[in-house]
Motif scaffolding. Structure first.
Motif, PDB file in Angstrom:
ATOM      1  N   GLU A 296       3.552 -12.938  -3.788  1.00  0.00           N
ATOM      2  CA  GLU A 296       2.640 -13.290  -4.882  1.00  0.00           C
ATOM      3  C   GLU A 296       1.438 -14.091  -4.381  1.00  0.00           C
ATOM      4  N   ILE A 297       1.709 -15.130  -3.597  1.00  0.00           N
ATOM      5  CA  ILE A 297       0.627 -16.027  -3.180  1.00  0.00           C
ATOM      6  C   ILE A 297      -0.256 -15.395  -2.109  1.00  0.00           C
ATOM      7  N   LEU A 298       0.344 -14.885  -1.051  1.00  0.00           N
ATOM      8  CA  LEU A 298      -0.450 -14.402   0.087  1.00  0.00           C
ATOM      9  C   LEU A 298      -1.223 -13.125  -0.233  1.00  0.00           C
ATOM     10  N   LEU A 299      -0.717 -12.312  -1.158  1.00  0.00           N
ATOM     11  CA  LEU A 299      -1.376 -11.038  -1.430  1.00  0.00           C
ATOM     12  C   LEU A 299      -2.247 -11.059  -2.691  1.00  0.00           C
ATOM     13  N   SER A 300      -2.428 -12.243  -3.276  1.00  0.00           N
ATOM     14  CA  SER A 300      -3.303 -12.336  -4.446  1.00  0.00           C
ATOM     15  C   SER A 300      -4.421 -13.354  -4.257  1.00  0.00           C
ATOM     16  N   SER A 345      -0.584 -10.366   8.376  1.00  0.00           N
ATOM     17  CA  SER A 345      -1.943  -9.831   8.234  1.00  0.00           C
ATOM     18  C   SER A 345      -2.692 -10.557   7.117  1.00  0.00           C
ATOM     19  N   ALA A 346      -2.031 -10.730   5.969  1.00  0.00           N
ATOM     20  CA  ALA A 346      -2.667 -11.408   4.837  1.00  0.00           C
ATOM     21  C   ALA A 346      -2.970 -12.860   5.150  1.00  0.00           C
ATOM     22  N   PHE A 417      -1.652   2.373   6.760  1.00  0.00           N
ATOM     23  CA  PHE A 417      -1.628   1.766   5.427  1.00  0.00           C
ATOM     24  C   PHE A 417      -1.941   0.278   5.500  1.00  0.00           C
ATOM     25  N   ILE A 418      -1.271  -0.423   6.413  1.00  0.00           N
ATOM     26  CA  ILE A 418      -1.472  -1.873   6.526  1.00  0.00           C
ATOM     27  C   ILE A 418      -2.909  -2.182   6.927  1.00  0.00           C
ATOM     28  N   ARG A 419      -3.450  -1.429   7.881  1.00  0.00           N
ATOM     29  CA  ARG A 419      -4.813  -1.692   8.370  1.00  0.00           C
ATOM     30  C   ARG A 419      -5.848  -1.518   7.265  1.00  0.00           C
ATOM     31  N   ILE A 420      -5.803  -0.395   6.576  1.00  0.00           N
ATOM     32  CA  ILE A 420      -6.815  -0.133   5.539  1.00  0.00           C
ATOM     33  C   ILE A 420      -6.658  -1.099   4.374  1.00  0.00           C
ATOM     34  N   PHE A 421      -5.421  -1.333   3.947  1.00  0.00           N
ATOM     35  CA  PHE A 421      -5.198  -2.222   2.810  1.00  0.00           C
ATOM     36  C   PHE A 421      -5.572  -3.665   3.140  1.00  0.00           C
ATOM     37  N   ALA A 422      -5.429  -4.058   4.389  1.00  0.00           N
ATOM     38  CA  ALA A 422      -5.689  -5.445   4.772  1.00  0.00           C
ATOM     39  C   ALA A 422      -7.148  -5.718   5.089  1.00  0.00           C
ATOM     40  N   LYS A 458       7.242  -3.668  -2.331  1.00  0.00           N
ATOM     41  CA  LYS A 458       6.790  -4.662  -3.314  1.00  0.00           C
ATOM     42  C   LYS A 458       5.490  -5.324  -2.850  1.00  0.00           C
ATOM     43  N   ALA A 459       5.405  -5.602  -1.557  1.00  0.00           N
ATOM     44  CA  ALA A 459       4.218  -6.275  -1.027  1.00  0.00           C
ATOM     45  C   ALA A 459       2.978  -5.397  -1.174  1.00  0.00           C
ATOM     46  N   LEU A 460       3.072  -4.129  -0.786  1.00  0.00           N
ATOM     47  CA  LEU A 460       1.914  -3.237  -0.877  1.00  0.00           C
ATOM     48  C   LEU A 460       1.536  -2.962  -2.330  1.00  0.00           C
ATOM     49  N   LEU A 461       2.533  -2.837  -3.205  1.00  0.00           N
ATOM     50  CA  LEU A 461       2.236  -2.630  -4.626  1.00  0.00           C
ATOM     51  C   LEU A 461       1.543  -3.855  -5.216  1.00  0.00           C
ATOM     52  N   THR A 462       1.994  -5.040  -4.807  1.00  0.00           N
ATOM     53  CA  THR A 462       1.343  -6.271  -5.270  1.00  0.00           C
ATOM     54  C   THR A 462      -0.104  -6.320  -4.811  1.00  0.00           C
ATOM     55  N   LEU A 463      -0.332  -5.936  -3.563  1.00  0.00           N
ATOM     56  CA  LEU A 463      -1.695  -5.934  -3.033  1.00  0.00           C
ATOM     57  C   LEU A 463      -2.586  -4.982  -3.825  1.00  0.00           C
ATOM     58  N   VAL A 464      -2.085  -3.774  -4.081  1.00  0.00           N
ATOM     59  CA  VAL A 464      -2.864  -2.784  -4.829  1.00  0.00           C
ATOM     60  C   VAL A 464      -3.132  -3.270  -6.250  1.00  0.00           C
ATOM     61  N   MET A 465      -2.107  -3.810  -6.904  1.00  0.00           N
ATOM     62  CA  MET A 465      -2.273  -4.290  -8.268  1.00  0.00           C
ATOM     63  C   MET A 465      -3.275  -5.439  -8.331  1.00  0.00           C
ATOM     64  N   SER A 466      -3.213  -6.317  -7.353  1.00  0.00           N
ATOM     65  CA  SER A 466      -4.141  -7.446  -7.318  1.00  0.00           C
ATOM     66  C   SER A 466      -5.567  -6.992  -7.072  1.00  0.00           C
ATOM     67  N   ILE A 467      -5.733  -5.983  -6.237  1.00  0.00           N
ATOM     68  CA  ILE A 467      -7.072  -5.451  -5.964  1.00  0.00           C
ATOM     69  C   ILE A 467      -7.641  -4.762  -7.191  1.00  0.00           C
ATOM     70  N   LYS A 468      -6.831  -3.968  -7.852  1.00  0.00           N
ATOM     71  CA  LYS A 468      -7.318  -3.217  -9.018  1.00  0.00           C
ATOM     72  C   LYS A 468      -7.622  -4.127 -10.201  1.00  0.00           C
ATOM     73  N   CYS A 469      -6.727  -5.037 -10.504  1.00  0.00           N
ATOM     74  CA  CYS A 469      -6.938  -5.930 -11.644  1.00  0.00           C
ATOM     75  C   CYS A 469      -5.985  -7.113 -11.519  1.00  0.00           C
ATOM     76  N   ARG A 470      -6.471  -8.186 -10.931  1.00  0.00           N
ATOM     77  CA  ARG A 470      -5.613  -9.341 -10.672  1.00  0.00           C
ATOM     78  C   ARG A 470      -5.030  -9.942 -11.956  1.00  0.00           C
ATOM     79  N   PRO A 471      -5.817 -10.085 -13.031  1.00  0.00           N
ATOM     80  CA  PRO A 471      -5.228 -10.621 -14.259  1.00  0.00           C
ATOM     81  C   PRO A 471      -4.060  -9.783 -14.790  1.00  0.00           C
TER      82      PRO A 471
END
Length: 542
Positions: A296-300, A345-346, A417-422, A458-471
């Protein structure tokens, strides 16, 4: 470049630059439509008055659409008011300037909130009208407003990592208002008239001292100060209290409160970087690790937030957190596999960031064509050309690389995946997700679900969700803390406290849309006592 209102779109409320972002994690909510609930600007020079405001189109299953007009959002209002040499709240609105329809069975509190909201809308209308009129008089005024607006967007970018319109429920308390309980307190104490006076930590500390002295504790006074002053002001209060009385404010509050109520109070007085660091250390202490907190913290968090957190991380060693290693060492020791790589990475805080110069290029005035004079004239609002913020060619290449690393190969190339997402910045990633949908006919979350598992998923999904719409991510997180049997109180407190000054307004909007019940109401039914009252005051009643 200038933008023009689409046919039937009013004075430029419809945005020709609305960009769909691919992915099933969609958001169709008024919190991100900055023109939501704002009446038409009644500007006499505009021939299109009377036309209905064009709202942002609904989000599709694989698209997320933002209305980036910003004509009514706080950044633009402040920018316009500053250029006019005033504050947005200085625009006077009388009760007879708007219709106040009251329902017989409505509570007085509800009626008052409606009245305040209508006056706020009318104030924004009048301010926008002043801007449009000034633009007709002064050719340079529009550019002055634009530059003020760009400066505020850049400030928001540093704070939030995006220029998405977000707002906290707790803000800096600038001046004492008539309904502030300190007004009668100081009037009785020494006759001081506080209404209209700038905030002063000494007066607040006097009020807190009175609340904690003697038999019993005035919890309402503590709740009021904690939920109406922002974190910056609370840090000043800690120093001022010790200056006033030679006593530690935190020790005083610790001794006067208890249980979850105390936990919220103490959390509110911790600086955000320290708060994040403390929560991570608690998550990894002892046997077992709470990976969900690390994720939650590191990926948001933004790069700046991660750097600030790392700067204080090694200094924290409370009694219940017996580790004094740095963040990366803790991650290395307490996690494994792909999750460890994603979190390390985060933790670098090295994601590419939006170039502030691109904002300058992307902000363009919305114009309308005056048929009588055959001239293009400003509406007084702006739009953001989202295409100027991203590199679409690179987005297409990265989308193809993700396809080849997952769906189009045997096994999964996790490194890609990790490289592009990070590495990619927020708006570039949104463009990549959009191109990925076009290429694969599935959203990127679906692919993550198919290609990854367990905590790395869970980590990658959290990252994607935070990027798309953090609220939206945090709205779902809050639902998780209270859904089912029991309440995950520490998680609930952490999310509410950490988002209170950033995007809690948008989180509440989305929470209501998802659960058909307000966050305030859910807290009322899930918590109790002063603890409940404190959380409700932080999030605010809708």
């Amino acid at each position: 470049m200038m933008a023009y209102p689409p046919p039937g779109g009013g004075f430029g409320f419809g945005n020709q630059y609305q960009q769909p972002y691919g992915g099933g994690y969609t958001y169709n909510n008024s919190a991100y439509n900055v023109n939501f609930a704002q009446p038409m600007l009644g500007l006499p020079m505009m021939p299109m008055m009377g036309m209905m405001m064009q709202q942002a189109p609904p989000s599709q299953q694989t698209n997320i659409t933002y209305n980036m007009m910003f004509s009514s959002d706080a950044a633009f209002q402040d920018s316009a008011a500053s250029a006019l040499g005033m504050e947005a709240d200085d625009v006077e609105v009388s009760d007879d300037e708007y219709e106040d329809e009251e329902e017989e069975e409505e509570e007085e509190e509800v009626r008052e909130k409606k009245k305040k909201f209508k006056k706020k809308c009318k104030r924004r209308q009048k301010l926008a009208q002043k801007v449009a009129e000034k633009c007709q008089e002064d050719d340079n005024f529009l550019e002055q407003v634009r530059q003020n607006y760009i400066a505020r967007l850049r400030t928001h970018l540093l704070k939030d990592g995006t220029i998405d319109p977000t707002e906290g429920t707790i803000k800096y308390y600038a001046k004492y208002k008539a309904d502030d309980p300190l007004v009668p307190f100081m009037a009785e104490y020494d006759g001081t008239e506080l209404v209209g006076e700038k905030w002063d930590a000494e007066w607040d500390c006097m009020y807190l001292k009175e609340a904690c002295d003697g038999a019993g504790t005035n919890e309402e006074a503590i709740i009021y100060i904690c939920t109406t002053r922002n974190n910056e002001q609370r840090q000043i209060l800690k120093k001022q209290f010790k200056t006033n009385y030679g006593e530690d404010l935190m020790e005083t509050l610790d001794s006067e409160t208890s249980f979850k109520f105390k936990e919220v109070i103490l959390a509110l007085f911790v600086p955000p970087p320290l708060f994040d660091a403390l929560n991570i250390k608690k998550a990894i202490q002892g046997l077992g690790t709470d990976e969900s907190v690390l994720i939650e913290i590191l990926l948001s968090r933004t790069n700046a937030q991660i750097e600030e957190m790392k700067a204080v991380y090694g200094d924290i060693n409370p009694d219940d957190c017996a580790t004094d290693k740095d963040l990366e060492c803790n991650i290395e020791d307490d996690t494994s596999g792909d999750l460890k790589r994603i979190l390390i990475s985060a933790a670098q805080g090295g994601r590419a960031e939006l170039d502030p110069e691109k904002i300058d290029e992307a902000v363009v005035p919305v114009m309308f064509h005056d048929e009588e004079t055959d001239e293009d004239k400003p509406t007084g609002s702006f739009t953001i050309d989202m295409e100027k913020l991203v590199d679409m060619n690179r987005a297409k290449k990265d989308a193809n690389n993700l396809f080849e690393a997952g769906e189009d190969c045997f096994g999964t190339d996790e490194d890609t995946f990790i490289r592009i997402f990070a590495c990619r910045e927020t708006y570039q990633l949104r463009a990549i997700y959009g191109e990925y949908v076009k290429l694969t006919q599935r959203d990127v979350e679906n692919t993550i679900d198919r290609e990854f598992s367990s905590d790395s998923e869970k980590a990658l999904l959290t990252l994607v969700m935070s990027i798309k719409c953090r609220p939206k991510y945090f709205a779902e997180r809050l639902t998780w803390t209270m859904k089912g049997l029991g309440t995950k109180d520490s998680d609930l407190i952490r999310v509410i406290v950490s988002r209170a000054e950033i995007d809690m307004v948008q989180i509440k909007e989305i929470f209501l849309a998802q659960n058909k019940k307000t966050l305030w109401k859910w807290i009322e039914e899930d918590c109790s006592g002063d603890y409940r009252e404190m959380l409700q005051r932080i999030v605010g009643r809708d």
